[in-house]
Design a protein around this motif. Structure first.
Motif, PDB file in Angstrom:
ATOM      1  N   GLU A  82       0.835  -1.088   0.145  1.00 20.73           N
ATOM      2  CA  GLU A  82       0.042   0.202   0.133  1.00 20.73           C
ATOM      3  C   GLU A  82       0.899   1.271  -0.008  1.00 20.73           C
ATOM      4  O   GLU A  82       1.909   1.212   0.289  1.00 20.73           O
ATOM      5  CB  GLU A  82      -0.975   0.060   1.304  1.00 20.73           C
ATOM      6  CG  GLU A  82      -0.473  -0.005   2.512  1.00 20.73           C
ATOM      7  CD  GLU A  82      -1.171   0.296   3.669  1.00 20.73           C
ATOM      8  OE1 GLU A  82      -2.200  -0.343   3.623  1.00 20.73           O
ATOM      9  OE2 GLU A  82      -0.868   0.575   4.709  1.00 20.73           O
ATOM     10  N   ALA A  83       0.198   2.297  -0.370  1.00 18.32           N
ATOM     11  CA  ALA A  83       1.002   3.648  -0.320  1.00 18.32           C
ATOM     12  C   ALA A  83       0.013   4.912  -0.200  1.00 18.32           C
ATOM     13  O   ALA A  83      -1.270   4.625  -0.298  1.00 18.32           O
ATOM     14  CB  ALA A  83       1.697   3.643  -1.702  1.00 18.32           C
ATOM     15  N   GLU A  84       0.371   5.924   0.308  1.00 19.37           N
ATOM     16  CA  GLU A  84      -0.487   7.130   0.473  1.00 19.37           C
ATOM     17  C   GLU A  84      -0.534   7.915  -1.033  1.00 19.37           C
ATOM     18  O   GLU A  84       0.619   8.018  -1.235  1.00 19.37           O
ATOM     19  CB  GLU A  84      -0.061   7.793   1.625  1.00 19.37           C
ATOM     20  CG  GLU A  84      -0.797   9.053   1.944  1.00 19.37           C
ATOM     21  CD  GLU A  84      -0.337   9.701   3.193  1.00 19.37           C
ATOM     22  OE1 GLU A  84      -1.076  10.901   3.534  1.00 19.37           O
ATOM     23  OE2 GLU A  84       0.639   9.539   3.744  1.00 19.37           O
ATOM     24  N   TYR A  85      -1.476   8.330  -1.340  1.00 17.68           N
ATOM     25  CA  TYR A  85      -1.764   9.219  -2.549  1.00 17.68           C
ATOM     26  C   TYR A  85      -1.638  10.704  -2.094  1.00 17.68           C
ATOM     27  O   TYR A  85      -2.327  11.077  -1.155  1.00 17.68           O
ATOM     28  CB  TYR A  85      -2.966   8.970  -3.286  1.00 17.68           C
ATOM     29  CG  TYR A  85      -3.496   9.894  -4.097  1.00 17.68           C
ATOM     30  CD1 TYR A  85      -3.652   9.603  -5.652  1.00 17.68           C
ATOM     31  CD2 TYR A  85      -4.317  10.873  -3.741  1.00 17.68           C
ATOM     32  CE1 TYR A  85      -3.767  10.558  -6.359  1.00 17.68           C
ATOM     33  CE2 TYR A  85      -4.904  11.768  -4.742  1.00 17.68           C
ATOM     34  CZ  TYR A  85      -4.547  11.498  -5.891  1.00 17.68           C
ATOM     35  OH  TYR A  85      -5.344  12.622  -6.904  1.00 17.68           O
ATOM     36  N   ALA A  86      -1.039  11.784  -2.824  1.00 16.29           N
ATOM     37  CA  ALA A  86      -1.177  13.134  -2.808  1.00 16.29           C
ATOM     38  C   ALA A  86      -1.176  13.926  -3.866  1.00 16.29           C
ATOM     39  O   ALA A  86      -0.297  13.114  -5.002  1.00 16.29           O
ATOM     40  CB  ALA A  86      -0.094  13.556  -1.592  1.00 16.29           C
ATOM     41  N   ILE A  87      -1.808  14.896  -4.121  1.00 12.92           N
ATOM     42  CA  ILE A  87      -1.808  15.931  -5.312  1.00 12.92           C
ATOM     43  C   ILE A  87      -2.246  17.301  -4.782  1.00 12.92           C
ATOM     44  O   ILE A  87      -2.844  17.521  -4.052  1.00 12.92           O
ATOM     45  CB  ILE A  87      -2.919  15.205  -6.311  1.00 12.92           C
ATOM     46  CG1 ILE A  87      -2.612  16.077  -7.551  1.00 12.92           C
ATOM     47  CG2 ILE A  87      -4.215  15.463  -5.732  1.00 12.92           C
ATOM     48  CD1 ILE A  87      -3.549  15.387  -8.831  1.00 12.92           C
ATOM     49  N   SER A  88      -1.471  18.126  -5.684  1.00 14.94           N
ATOM     50  CA  SER A  88      -1.599  19.392  -5.591  1.00 14.94           C
ATOM     51  C   SER A  88      -1.359  19.845  -6.904  1.00 14.94           C
ATOM     52  O   SER A  88      -0.284  19.626  -7.556  1.00 14.94           O
ATOM     53  CB  SER A  88      -0.875  20.284  -4.301  1.00 14.94           C
ATOM     54  OG  SER A  88      -1.297  21.441  -4.056  1.00 14.94           O
ATOM     55  N   THR A  89      -2.342  20.719  -7.360  1.00 13.22           N
ATOM     56  CA  THR A  89      -2.000  21.469  -8.692  1.00 13.22           C
ATOM     57  C   THR A  89      -2.199  22.842  -8.706  1.00 13.22           C
ATOM     58  O   THR A  89      -2.866  23.583  -7.545  1.00 13.22           O
ATOM     59  CB  THR A  89      -3.062  20.876  -9.630  1.00 13.22           C
ATOM     60  OG1 THR A  89      -4.585  21.206  -9.198  1.00 13.22           O
ATOM     61  CG2 THR A  89      -2.830  19.434  -9.875  1.00 13.22           C
ATOM     62  N   ARG A  90      -1.643  23.559  -9.738  1.00 18.08           N
ATOM     63  CA  ARG A  90      -1.796  24.961  -9.980  1.00 18.08           C
ATOM     64  C   ARG A  90      -3.203  25.357 -10.047  1.00 18.08           C
ATOM     65  O   ARG A  90      -3.902  24.523 -10.741  1.00 18.08           O
ATOM     66  CB  ARG A  90      -0.665  25.297 -10.931  1.00 18.08           C
ATOM     67  CG  ARG A  90       0.634  25.235 -10.463  1.00 18.08           C
ATOM     68  CD  ARG A  90       1.525  25.677 -11.888  1.00 18.08           C
ATOM     69  NE  ARG A  90       1.309  26.839 -12.339  1.00 18.08           N
ATOM     70  CZ  ARG A  90       1.642  27.408 -13.686  1.00 18.08           C
ATOM     71  NH1 ARG A  90       1.878  26.369 -14.391  1.00 18.08           N
ATOM     72  NH2 ARG A  90       1.354  28.434 -13.903  1.00 18.08           N
ATOM     73  N   LYS A  91      -3.689  26.468  -9.691  1.00 14.71           N
ATOM     74  CA  LYS A  91      -4.980  26.923  -9.841  1.00 14.71           C
ATOM     75  C   LYS A  91      -5.343  26.899 -11.335  1.00 14.71           C
ATOM     76  O   LYS A  91      -6.443  26.465 -11.892  1.00 14.71           O
ATOM     77  CB  LYS A  91      -5.066  28.139  -9.294  1.00 14.71           C
ATOM     78  CG  LYS A  91      -6.676  28.520  -9.428  1.00 14.71           C
ATOM     79  CD  LYS A  91      -6.725  30.133  -8.808  1.00 14.71           C
ATOM     80  CE  LYS A  91      -6.876  29.634  -7.260  1.00 14.71           C
ATOM     81  NZ  LYS A  91      -7.158  30.924  -6.806  1.00 14.71           N
ATOM     82  N   LYS A  92      -4.319  27.109 -12.203  1.00  9.31           N
ATOM     83  CA  LYS A  92      -4.561  27.062 -13.860  1.00  9.31           C
ATOM     84  C   LYS A  92      -5.073  25.679 -14.205  1.00  9.31           C
ATOM     85  O   LYS A  92      -5.752  25.546 -15.246  1.00  9.31           O
ATOM     86  CB  LYS A  92      -3.487  27.714 -14.564  1.00  9.31           C
ATOM     87  CG  LYS A  92      -2.260  26.774 -14.806  1.00  9.31           C
ATOM     88  CD  LYS A  92      -1.381  27.189 -15.926  1.00  9.31           C
ATOM     89  CE  LYS A  92      -1.957  27.387 -17.375  1.00  9.31           C
ATOM     90  NZ  LYS A  92      -0.756  27.580 -18.296  1.00  9.31           N
ATOM     91  N   ALA A  93      -4.654  24.663 -13.568  1.00  5.20           N
ATOM     92  CA  ALA A  93      -5.144  23.199 -13.878  1.00  5.20           C
ATOM     93  C   ALA A  93      -6.350  22.944 -13.161  1.00  5.20           C
ATOM     94  O   ALA A  93      -6.907  21.871 -13.754  1.00  5.20           O
ATOM     95  CB  ALA A  93      -4.026  22.281 -13.281  1.00  5.20           C
ATOM     96  N   HIS A  94      -6.850  23.734 -12.394  1.00  2.90           N
ATOM     97  CA  HIS A  94      -8.346  23.325 -11.837  1.00  2.90           C
ATOM     98  C   HIS A  94      -9.418  23.301 -12.800  1.00  2.90           C
ATOM     99  O   HIS A  94      -9.669  24.277 -13.609  1.00  2.90           O
ATOM    100  CB  HIS A  94      -8.649  24.346 -10.643  1.00  2.90           C
ATOM    101  CG  HIS A  94      -7.853  24.306  -9.281  1.00  2.90           C
ATOM    102  ND1 HIS A  94      -7.972  24.991  -8.293  1.00  2.90           N
ATOM    103  CD2 HIS A  94      -6.445  23.388  -9.243  1.00  2.90           C
ATOM    104  CE1 HIS A  94      -6.691  24.751  -7.355  1.00  2.90           C
ATOM    105  NE2 HIS A  94      -5.930  23.605  -7.971  1.00  2.90           N
ATOM    106  N   GLY A  95     -10.288  22.255 -12.802  1.00  2.00           N
ATOM    107  CA  GLY A  95     -11.464  22.179 -13.463  1.00  2.00           C
ATOM    108  C   GLY A  95     -10.974  21.776 -15.130  1.00  2.00           C
ATOM    109  O   GLY A  95     -11.801  21.986 -15.842  1.00  2.00           O
ATOM    110  N   VAL A  98      -7.032  17.684 -15.701  1.00  2.00           N
ATOM    111  CA  VAL A  98      -5.662  17.509 -15.425  1.00  2.00           C
ATOM    112  C   VAL A  98      -5.413  16.369 -14.236  1.00  2.00           C
ATOM    113  O   VAL A  98      -4.705  15.542 -14.245  1.00  2.00           O
ATOM    114  CB  VAL A  98      -4.740  18.577 -15.060  1.00  2.00           C
ATOM    115  CG1 VAL A  98      -3.345  18.401 -14.362  1.00  2.00           C
ATOM    116  CG2 VAL A  98      -4.700  19.424 -16.339  1.00  2.00           C
ATOM    117  N   ALA A  99      -5.934  16.793 -13.158  1.00  2.00           N
ATOM    118  CA  ALA A  99      -6.006  15.980 -11.732  1.00  2.00           C
ATOM    119  C   ALA A  99      -6.381  14.621 -11.920  1.00  2.00           C
ATOM    120  O   ALA A  99      -5.817  13.607 -11.555  1.00  2.00           O
ATOM    121  CB  ALA A  99      -6.521  16.836 -10.587  1.00  2.00           C
ATOM    122  N   MET A 100      -7.643  14.430 -12.956  1.00  2.00           N
ATOM    123  CA  MET A 100      -8.063  13.327 -13.090  1.00  2.00           C
ATOM    124  C   MET A 100      -7.410  12.404 -14.053  1.00  2.00           C
ATOM    125  O   MET A 100      -6.893  11.094 -13.587  1.00  2.00           O
ATOM    126  CB  MET A 100      -9.491  13.334 -13.864  1.00  2.00           C
ATOM    127  CG  MET A 100     -10.061  12.220 -14.277  1.00  2.00           C
ATOM    128  SD  MET A 100     -10.865  11.199 -12.821  1.00  2.00           S
ATOM    129  CE  MET A 100     -12.406  11.987 -12.396  1.00  2.00           C
TER     130      MET A 100
END
Length: 173
Positions: A82-95, A98-100
């Motif tokens: 197992e592992a822990e997932y983490a993500i953070s993106t720049r505001k320009k990528a929101h919506g 990209v994150a998906m």
């Protein structure tokens, strides 16, 4: 949406990494003081990741190799698979999707390359946007850890989610 790619983080990513760290609408959900971070702190983190065998950190980039965010598998436990997932993106990528796309790519790495059976995450209960995203991706709600810790003197609760390899279907690719 244009294609996105995961690649090794590079020193040149540091200024754009700092952008999301210092964005108040993003940083308000962090448990660390992102507002005090510097480009040098980001560069040190990028330089240190090769020495961290228990984590995999990737830059999310577009076709022009523009840094859009960071996605990680942390605390990798090969015995427990197992592992822990983490993500953070720049505001320009929101919506933008990209994150998906990045999440599907990192889950492929977790389950197909690393042969893990479970990926988990925790997120502030009050972060409704992130909670909705994780459910949309297919993470399953596990439990809420009420008053788990304090941020700036206020008690905060964490929602825990998980994704298992048997939930990751070929259609997700």
């Amino acid at each position: 949406m244009n294609r996105i790619y995961l690649r090794k983080l590079k020193r040149k990513d540091a200024p754009l990494m700092l952008e999301w760290m210092q964005d108040p609408s993003i940083a308000c959900f962090f448990r660390f003081d992102a507002q005090s971070m510097t480009v040098e702190d980001c560069e040190k983190f990028i330089e240190s990741i090769d020495d961290d065998s228990g984590s995999k950190h990737y830059a999310i980039v577009n076709e022009e190799d523009e840094y859009l965010g960071t996605i990680s598998l942390k605390n990798i436990d090969y015995q427990k698979q197992e592992a822990e997932y983490a993500i953070s993106t720049r505001k320009k990528a929101h919506g933008t999707g990209v994150a998906m796309s990045a999440t599907k790519a990192v889950l492929r790495i977790a389950f197909e390359e690393l042969k893990l059976k479970r990926v988990y995450l925790n997120v502030l209960k009050e972060n409704s946007r992130a909670n909705a995203f994780y459910r949309k991706v297919g993470f399953q709600f596990d439990y809420c850890d009420e008053n788990a810790f304090e941020i700036r003197g206020k008690k905060k609760s964490l929602n825990w989610y998980y994704f298992t390899n048997n939930c990751f279907k070929l259609s997700d690719k």
